[in-house]
Design a protein around this motif. Structure first.
Motif, PDB file in Angstrom:
ATOM      1  N   ALA A  41      42.652   5.553  -8.557  1.00 30.46           N
ATOM      2  CA  ALA A  41      42.583   6.228  -9.860  1.00 30.46           C
ATOM      3  C   ALA A  41      41.507   5.600 -10.742  1.00 30.46           C
ATOM      4  O   ALA A  41      40.798   6.312 -11.472  1.00 30.46           O
ATOM      5  CB  ALA A  41      43.942   6.179 -10.557  1.00 30.46           C
ATOM      6  N   TRP A  43      38.758   4.043  -9.651  1.00 29.58           N
ATOM      7  CA  TRP A  43      37.457   4.459  -9.116  1.00 29.58           C
ATOM      8  C   TRP A  43      37.174   5.908  -9.506  1.00 29.58           C
ATOM      9  O   TRP A  43      36.038   6.268  -9.827  1.00 29.58           O
ATOM     10  CB  TRP A  43      37.388   4.265  -7.598  1.00 29.58           C
ATOM     11  CG  TRP A  43      37.237   2.826  -7.229  1.00 29.58           C
ATOM     12  CD1 TRP A  43      38.142   2.034  -6.579  1.00 29.58           C
ATOM     13  CD2 TRP A  43      36.110   1.982  -7.504  1.00 29.58           C
ATOM     14  NE1 TRP A  43      37.645   0.764  -6.436  1.00 29.58           N
ATOM     15  CE2 TRP A  43      36.398   0.696  -6.994  1.00 29.58           C
ATOM     16  CE3 TRP A  43      34.882   2.175  -8.127  1.00 29.58           C
ATOM     17  CZ2 TRP A  43      35.515  -0.377  -7.088  1.00 29.58           C
ATOM     18  CZ3 TRP A  43      33.992   1.110  -8.221  1.00 29.58           C
ATOM     19  CH2 TRP A  43      34.311  -0.148  -7.704  1.00 29.58           C
ATOM     20  N   LEU A  44      38.210   6.755  -9.511  1.00 35.62           N
ATOM     21  CA  LEU A  44      38.033   8.140  -9.943  1.00 35.62           C
ATOM     22  C   LEU A  44      37.625   8.193 -11.409  1.00 35.62           C
ATOM     23  O   LEU A  44      36.759   8.992 -11.786  1.00 35.62           O
ATOM     24  CB  LEU A  44      39.313   8.947  -9.710  1.00 35.62           C
ATOM     25  CG  LEU A  44      39.268  10.402 -10.168  1.00 35.62           C
ATOM     26  CD1 LEU A  44      38.169  11.170  -9.437  1.00 35.62           C
ATOM     27  CD2 LEU A  44      40.622  11.053  -9.960  1.00 35.62           C
ATOM     28  N   GLN A  45      38.206   7.340 -12.238  1.00 35.69           N
ATOM     29  CA  GLN A  45      37.805   7.293 -13.648  1.00 35.69           C
ATOM     30  C   GLN A  45      36.324   6.954 -13.779  1.00 35.69           C
ATOM     31  O   GLN A  45      35.623   7.511 -14.631  1.00 35.69           O
ATOM     32  CB  GLN A  45      38.638   6.261 -14.405  1.00 35.69           C
ATOM     33  CG  GLN A  45      40.072   6.677 -14.607  1.00 35.69           C
ATOM     34  CD  GLN A  45      40.945   5.529 -15.082  1.00 35.69           C
ATOM     35  OE1 GLN A  45      40.529   4.373 -15.120  1.00 35.69           O
ATOM     36  NE2 GLN A  45      42.180   5.850 -15.444  1.00 35.69           N
ATOM     37  N   VAL A  47      33.984   7.661 -11.553  1.00 34.21           N
ATOM     38  CA  VAL A  47      33.258   8.874 -11.142  1.00 34.21           C
ATOM     39  C   VAL A  47      33.226   9.874 -12.292  1.00 34.21           C
ATOM     40  O   VAL A  47      32.163  10.389 -12.665  1.00 34.21           O
ATOM     41  CB  VAL A  47      33.904   9.520  -9.892  1.00 34.21           C
ATOM     42  CG1 VAL A  47      33.273  10.873  -9.602  1.00 34.21           C
ATOM     43  CG2 VAL A  47      33.796   8.608  -8.681  1.00 34.21           C
ATOM     44  N   LEU A  86      31.460   7.504  -6.256  1.00 34.68           N
ATOM     45  CA  LEU A  86      32.207   8.324  -5.311  1.00 34.68           C
ATOM     46  C   LEU A  86      32.316   7.634  -3.960  1.00 34.68           C
ATOM     47  O   LEU A  86      33.361   7.670  -3.301  1.00 34.68           O
ATOM     48  CB  LEU A  86      31.542   9.695  -5.166  1.00 34.68           C
ATOM     49  CG  LEU A  86      32.322  10.766  -4.431  1.00 34.68           C
ATOM     50  CD1 LEU A  86      33.654  11.044  -5.114  1.00 34.68           C
ATOM     51  CD2 LEU A  86      31.498  12.047  -4.365  1.00 34.68           C
ATOM     52  N   LEU A  89      35.026   5.047  -4.227  1.00 32.30           N
ATOM     53  CA  LEU A  89      36.333   5.710  -4.125  1.00 32.30           C
ATOM     54  C   LEU A  89      36.642   6.063  -2.677  1.00 32.30           C
ATOM     55  O   LEU A  89      37.739   5.793  -2.178  1.00 32.30           O
ATOM     56  CB  LEU A  89      36.368   6.962  -5.006  1.00 32.30           C
ATOM     57  CG  LEU A  89      37.607   7.850  -4.895  1.00 32.30           C
ATOM     58  CD1 LEU A  89      38.879   7.086  -5.234  1.00 32.30           C
ATOM     59  CD2 LEU A  89      37.440   9.081  -5.787  1.00 32.30           C
TER      60      LEU A  89
END
Length: 129
Positions: A41, A43-45, A47, A86, A89
């Motif tokens: 989550a 790493w997604l933030q 991105v 990305l 992630l």
């Protein structure tokens, strides 16, 4: 002459740089050298944050604040940041991004009735084989 970029090269470079990465205070950005101290989550933030930076700059282009020619280098930088995060992630999830993209691209080509496929690092027209 430029070297040919690959997702494998990006993965190796990201893995090598991650333990050396410093935050704005000059401290290590991660407590674990492989970045596993961040959840998927987080790493997604990262991105989404970079996509937001791209979108904000693009908004300024669309409303006429900045000419596209002037904004293009910064837009390229933001999109590059998106791809780098990305990959982090994907690494956290055990996904080879290059393989995943090829598999998905070929599946979409098949679904939409396109004979083009990415095979062995080349674009191939299956009608010609």
């Amino acid at each position: 002459k430029h070297m040919r970029f690959t997702f494998h090269m990006l993965r190796l470079a990201n893995q090598a740089r991650l333990p050396l990465f410093k935050n704005a205070r000059g401290e290590p950005a991660h407590s674990k050298p492989d970045g596993s101290d961040w959840s998927p989550a987080q790493w997604l933030q990262a991105v989404v944050g970079e996509i937001g930076e791209y979108a904000n700059l693009r908004k300024k282009v669309e409303r006429g604040d900045i000419p596209m020619e002037e904004a293009r280098p910064a837009l390229a930088d933001e999109l590059a940041d998106v791809v780098c995060y990305l990959d982090h992630l994907a690494a956290q999830l055990g996904i080879d991004l290059g393989d995943a993209i090829i598999k998905k691209w070929n599946a979409v080509s098949e679904r939409v009735g396109c004979s083009l496929r990415i095979l062995d690092g080349r674009l191939v027209d299956e009608r010609v084989q």
